[in-house]
Design a protein around this motif. Sequence first.
Motif, PDB file in Angstrom:
ATOM      1  N   LEU A   1      41.884 -16.250  21.944  1.00 26.07           N
ATOM      2  CA  LEU A   1      43.297 -16.225  22.335  1.00 26.07           C
ATOM      3  C   LEU A   1      44.225 -16.301  21.135  1.00 26.07           C
ATOM      4  O   LEU A   1      45.424 -16.491  21.287  1.00 26.07           O
ATOM      5  CB  LEU A   1      43.599 -17.370  23.301  1.00 26.07           C
ATOM      6  N   GLY A   2      43.679 -16.188  19.921  1.00 32.84           N
ATOM      7  CA  GLY A   2      44.522 -16.143  18.741  1.00 32.84           C
ATOM      8  C   GLY A   2      44.910 -17.484  18.177  1.00 32.84           C
ATOM      9  O   GLY A   2      45.711 -17.552  17.256  1.00 32.84           O
ATOM     10  N   PHE A   3      44.366 -18.599  18.698  1.00 30.11           N
ATOM     11  CA  PHE A   3      44.694 -19.912  18.168  1.00 30.11           C
ATOM     12  C   PHE A   3      43.912 -20.158  16.883  1.00 30.11           C
ATOM     13  O   PHE A   3      42.734 -19.868  16.792  1.00 30.11           O
ATOM     14  CB  PHE A   3      44.337 -21.017  19.174  1.00 30.11           C
ATOM     15  N   ASP A   4      44.576 -20.705  15.890  1.00 32.79           N
ATOM     16  CA  ASP A   4      43.902 -21.200  14.700  1.00 32.79           C
ATOM     17  C   ASP A   4      44.760 -22.308  14.112  1.00 32.79           C
ATOM     18  O   ASP A   4      45.739 -22.730  14.698  1.00 32.79           O
ATOM     19  CB  ASP A   4      43.638 -20.085  13.671  1.00 32.79           C
ATOM     20  N   SER A   5      44.382 -22.807  12.931  1.00 34.30           N
ATOM     21  CA  SER A   5      45.075 -23.960  12.371  1.00 34.30           C
ATOM     22  C   SER A   5      46.472 -23.615  11.875  1.00 34.30           C
ATOM     23  O   SER A   5      47.264 -24.503  11.601  1.00 34.30           O
ATOM     24  CB  SER A   5      44.254 -24.553  11.221  1.00 34.30           C
ATOM     25  N   GLN A   6      46.803 -22.322  11.743  1.00 31.35           N
ATOM     26  CA  GLN A   6      48.136 -21.931  11.297  1.00 31.35           C
ATOM     27  C   GLN A   6      48.977 -21.331  12.419  1.00 31.35           C
ATOM     28  O   GLN A   6      50.171 -21.144  12.270  1.00 31.35           O
ATOM     29  CB  GLN A   6      48.055 -20.911  10.147  1.00 31.35           C
ATOM     30  N   THR A   7      48.373 -20.986  13.550  1.00 30.97           N
ATOM     31  CA  THR A   7      49.084 -20.324  14.628  1.00 30.97           C
ATOM     32  C   THR A   7      49.017 -21.176  15.884  1.00 30.97           C
ATOM     33  O   THR A   7      47.940 -21.367  16.437  1.00 30.97           O
ATOM     34  CB  THR A   7      48.476 -18.930  14.922  1.00 30.97           C
ATOM     35  N   PHE A   8      50.140 -21.714  16.309  1.00 37.37           N
ATOM     36  CA  PHE A   8      50.201 -22.518  17.518  1.00 37.37           C
ATOM     37  C   PHE A   8      51.217 -21.878  18.454  1.00 37.37           C
ATOM     38  O   PHE A   8      52.393 -21.793  18.132  1.00 37.37           O
ATOM     39  CB  PHE A   8      50.602 -23.955  17.180  1.00 37.37           C
ATOM     40  N   LYS A   9      50.768 -21.448  19.595  1.00 32.57           N
ATOM     41  CA  LYS A   9      51.653 -20.749  20.502  1.00 32.57           C
ATOM     42  C   LYS A   9      51.362 -21.198  21.929  1.00 32.57           C
ATOM     43  O   LYS A   9      50.340 -21.825  22.212  1.00 32.57           O
ATOM     44  CB  LYS A   9      51.465 -19.246  20.385  1.00 32.57           C
ATOM     45  N   LEU A  10      52.269 -20.881  22.818  1.00 32.48           N
ATOM     46  CA  LEU A  10      52.081 -21.173  24.223  1.00 32.48           C
ATOM     47  C   LEU A  10      51.329 -20.030  24.869  1.00 32.48           C
ATOM     48  O   LEU A  10      51.618 -18.860  24.630  1.00 32.48           O
ATOM     49  CB  LEU A  10      53.424 -21.374  24.910  1.00 32.48           C
ATOM     50  N   GLY A  11      50.360 -20.355  25.681  1.00 33.81           N
ATOM     51  CA  GLY A  11      49.552 -19.335  26.313  1.00 33.81           C
ATOM     52  C   GLY A  11      49.208 -19.710  27.740  1.00 33.81           C
ATOM     53  O   GLY A  11      49.788 -20.641  28.314  1.00 33.81           O
ATOM     54  N   PRO A  12      48.263 -19.022  28.346  1.00 32.36           N
ATOM     55  CA  PRO A  12      47.935 -19.262  29.762  1.00 32.36           C
ATOM     56  C   PRO A  12      47.298 -20.620  30.007  1.00 32.36           C
ATOM     57  O   PRO A  12      47.217 -21.044  31.144  1.00 32.36           O
ATOM     58  CB  PRO A  12      46.962 -18.120  30.090  1.00 32.36           C
ATOM     59  N   LEU A  13      46.833 -21.302  28.959  1.00 31.57           N
ATOM     60  CA  LEU A  13      46.203 -22.607  29.118  1.00 31.57           C
ATOM     61  C   LEU A  13      47.106 -23.744  28.634  1.00 31.57           C
ATOM     62  O   LEU A  13      46.638 -24.861  28.430  1.00 31.57           O
ATOM     63  CB  LEU A  13      44.872 -22.650  28.357  1.00 31.57           C
ATOM     64  N   SER A  14      48.385 -23.450  28.438  1.00 29.89           N
ATOM     65  CA  SER A  14      49.321 -24.442  27.917  1.00 29.89           C
ATOM     66  C   SER A  14      50.192 -25.027  29.027  1.00 29.89           C
ATOM     67  O   SER A  14      50.496 -24.345  30.009  1.00 29.89           O
ATOM     68  CB  SER A  14      50.229 -23.820  26.849  1.00 29.89           C
ATOM     69  N   CYS A  15      50.567 -26.283  28.853  1.00 28.87           N
ATOM     70  CA  CYS A  15      51.552 -26.917  29.734  1.00 28.87           C
ATOM     71  C   CYS A  15      52.939 -26.616  29.185  1.00 28.87           C
ATOM     72  O   CYS A  15      53.205 -26.836  28.003  1.00 28.87           O
ATOM     73  CB  CYS A  15      51.313 -28.427  29.796  1.00 28.87           C
ATOM     74  N   MET A  16      53.822 -26.118  30.032  1.00 25.46           N
ATOM     75  CA  MET A  16      55.144 -25.731  29.569  1.00 25.46           C
ATOM     76  C   MET A  16      56.070 -26.937  29.352  1.00 25.46           C
ATOM     77  O   MET A  16      57.173 -26.768  28.856  1.00 25.46           O
ATOM     78  CB  MET A  16      55.799 -24.782  30.587  1.00 25.46           C
ATOM     79  N   ILE A  17      55.620 -28.125  29.698  1.00 28.12           N
ATOM     80  CA  ILE A  17      56.447 -29.317  29.497  1.00 28.12           C
ATOM     81  C   ILE A  17      56.122 -29.964  28.157  1.00 28.12           C
ATOM     82  O   ILE A  17      56.993 -30.123  27.303  1.00 28.12           O
ATOM     83  CB  ILE A  17      56.252 -30.313  30.649  1.00 28.12           C
ATOM     84  N   CYS A  18      54.870 -30.357  27.951  1.00 26.36           N
ATOM     85  CA  CYS A  18      54.494 -30.974  26.673  1.00 26.36           C
ATOM     86  C   CYS A  18      54.126 -29.937  25.629  1.00 26.36           C
ATOM     87  O   CYS A  18      54.003 -30.272  24.449  1.00 26.36           O
ATOM     88  CB  CYS A  18      53.339 -31.951  26.870  1.00 26.36           C
ATOM     89  N   GLN A  19      53.913 -28.681  26.036  1.00 25.75           N
ATOM     90  CA  GLN A  19      53.602 -27.560  25.154  1.00 25.75           C
ATOM     91  C   GLN A  19      52.256 -27.720  24.455  1.00 25.75           C
ATOM     92  O   GLN A  19      51.987 -27.074  23.454  1.00 25.75           O
ATOM     93  CB  GLN A  19      54.720 -27.355  24.115  1.00 25.75           C
ATOM     94  N   ALA A  20      51.407 -28.573  24.984  1.00 27.04           N
ATOM     95  CA  ALA A  20      50.030 -28.701  24.499  1.00 27.04           C
ATOM     96  C   ALA A  20      49.100 -28.083  25.533  1.00 27.04           C
ATOM     97  O   ALA A  20      49.535 -27.636  26.606  1.00 27.04           O
ATOM     98  CB  ALA A  20      49.691 -30.168  24.268  1.00 27.04           C
ATOM     99  N   LEU A  21      47.812 -28.051  25.217  1.00 27.40           N
ATOM    100  CA  LEU A  21      46.856 -27.539  26.185  1.00 27.40           C
ATOM    101  C   LEU A  21      46.826 -28.436  27.411  1.00 27.40           C
ATOM    102  O   LEU A  21      47.020 -29.646  27.321  1.00 27.40           O
ATOM    103  CB  LEU A  21      45.459 -27.457  25.553  1.00 27.40           C
ATOM    104  N   LEU A  22      46.589 -27.821  28.558  1.00 21.58           N
ATOM    105  CA  LEU A  22      46.628 -28.542  29.822  1.00 21.58           C
ATOM    106  C   LEU A  22      45.614 -29.683  29.848  1.00 21.58           C
ATOM    107  O   LEU A  22      44.487 -29.551  29.369  1.00 21.58           O
ATOM    108  CB  LEU A  22      46.349 -27.581  30.977  1.00 21.58           C
ATOM    109  N   TYR A  23      46.039 -30.799  30.420  1.00 19.67           N
ATOM    110  CA  TYR A  23      45.159 -31.954  30.597  1.00 19.67           C
ATOM    111  C   TYR A  23      45.403 -32.515  31.993  1.00 19.67           C
ATOM    112  O   TYR A  23      46.540 -32.767  32.370  1.00 19.67           O
ATOM    113  CB  TYR A  23      45.440 -33.020  29.542  1.00 19.67           C
ATOM    114  N   ASP A  24      44.321 -32.690  32.738  1.00 13.52           N
ATOM    115  CA  ASP A  24      44.422 -33.126  34.134  1.00 13.52           C
ATOM    116  C   ASP A  24      45.332 -32.164  34.902  1.00 13.52           C
ATOM    117  O   ASP A  24      46.365 -32.548  35.461  1.00 13.52           O
ATOM    118  CB  ASP A  24      44.950 -34.554  34.209  1.00 13.52           C
ATOM    119  N   CYS A  25      44.913 -30.891  34.943  1.00 14.63           N
ATOM    120  CA  CYS A  25      45.731 -29.819  35.525  1.00 14.63           C
ATOM    121  C   CYS A  25      46.167 -30.145  36.951  1.00 14.63           C
ATOM    122  O   CYS A  25      45.355 -30.555  37.782  1.00 14.63           O
ATOM    123  CB  CYS A  25      44.946 -28.509  35.547  1.00 14.63           C
TER     124      CYS A  25
END
Length: 416
Positions: free
Chosen positions: A107-131
């Motif tokens: 999905l293009g994630f690496d240590s220099q590229t942080f973006k919102l994607g289909p597995l991200s929470c739009m509130i905390c902007q991190a990867l989903l936890y306890d979906c």
Amino acid sequence: MTPVCPFVKAARPDDASVKKPGESQSKQHAGSEKPKQESGEPAMMPSKCPFGYKQQAGSESKPNQESGEQAKVSSKCPFGYTQEAGGENKPKQVSEKPGIVSPKCPLGFDSQTFKLGPLSCMICQALLYDCSRCVPCSHIFCKVCITRFKDCPLCGADIQKIEADENLQSTVDRFIEGHARIKRPQVNADQEDVGENKTVIYEDVSLERGSFLVHHAMRAFRANNVESAKSRLSICAEDIREQVERMGNTSELCSQLGAVLGMLGDCCRATGDAASAVKYFEESVNFLLKVPKDDLEITHTLSVSLNKIGDLKYYDEDLQAARSYYFQALDIRRNAIKQHSQPSQTIDVAVSLAKVADVDRNIGNEKTAVDGFQEAIEMLQCLKLNPEEDGLEQRRLSVLEFLNSQLGKKETNSSS
């Protein structure tokens, strides 16, 4: 922030840019780019990336975009399709070196590229936890994040109830577990894969994977999603521990593990779990003590961890233990300022003097406490800062005001 889907610009059957059957190939829309023609070859449909990525100038695969629209996705196809001779798009080879598999996030994630994607929470902007899925709008967020809202933050619909989405959470967990790890055997091009176990050498991805996890943990922590942050940091700490077992207590690994353990201590302290916080901070100190003291950042992190343990002991009314940790931090900062004298370090030493003096006053050593406060005041009064160091000047004045107030308490007690 607008969510970015890695599959944006994928061609759809109803897309206006798709030609209708029977339409002449020579007919082009005004201002559109002309396709490349290959002379001497029959007309045929080349193999292309199924998500609309194409090759542009400079041999870099980029997604199809409308004119004037700013790119919002990674410039490379998330599934590794690249342009080769003959105009045919083919998946990129595993690695340039034989026998070595280079890490690549799908999905293009690496240590220099942080973006919102289909597995991200739009509130905390991190990867989903306890979906958790909102009913009836079906938008998905972290459970901790969405429970603060009565209306959906994305569409504004009333939230009637929240349902757990275990399937999507399982996908997120598998994505995190496999991030930057390619789990396929390496097969020579001239040999047929007969199902035998092949020896695969994976490139070292601990630093990139660690940066990825720490970044998402920090995002979650800033949004008060502490459990999500703890989960990501725990995975990161486990990865570094495995590296330590194989490579030993190197300075790089010890500094990384010490920093991550300190962050885990911060998470436990934020949830009120003082015992676990002290455990993590003490383990962080043990690893940071193995790192050479010539690194100012490591020295600062070490002293901060010691002060945090002292704070927890102080709140637990264990004053002798608190003074011990405060004094260790003071000793480390004094040694550091002898080697590299900087204004911020001078303020740090004054803060440590104030902490030790405050404990001395509470255990009955008033004279020692006053001496400590006066020493800190003299250090800050002698500190000269440049006009552009406005932030440090405000901090200096704040600490100086606190120290003077502590001496004022002594004069008030003496007069009474």
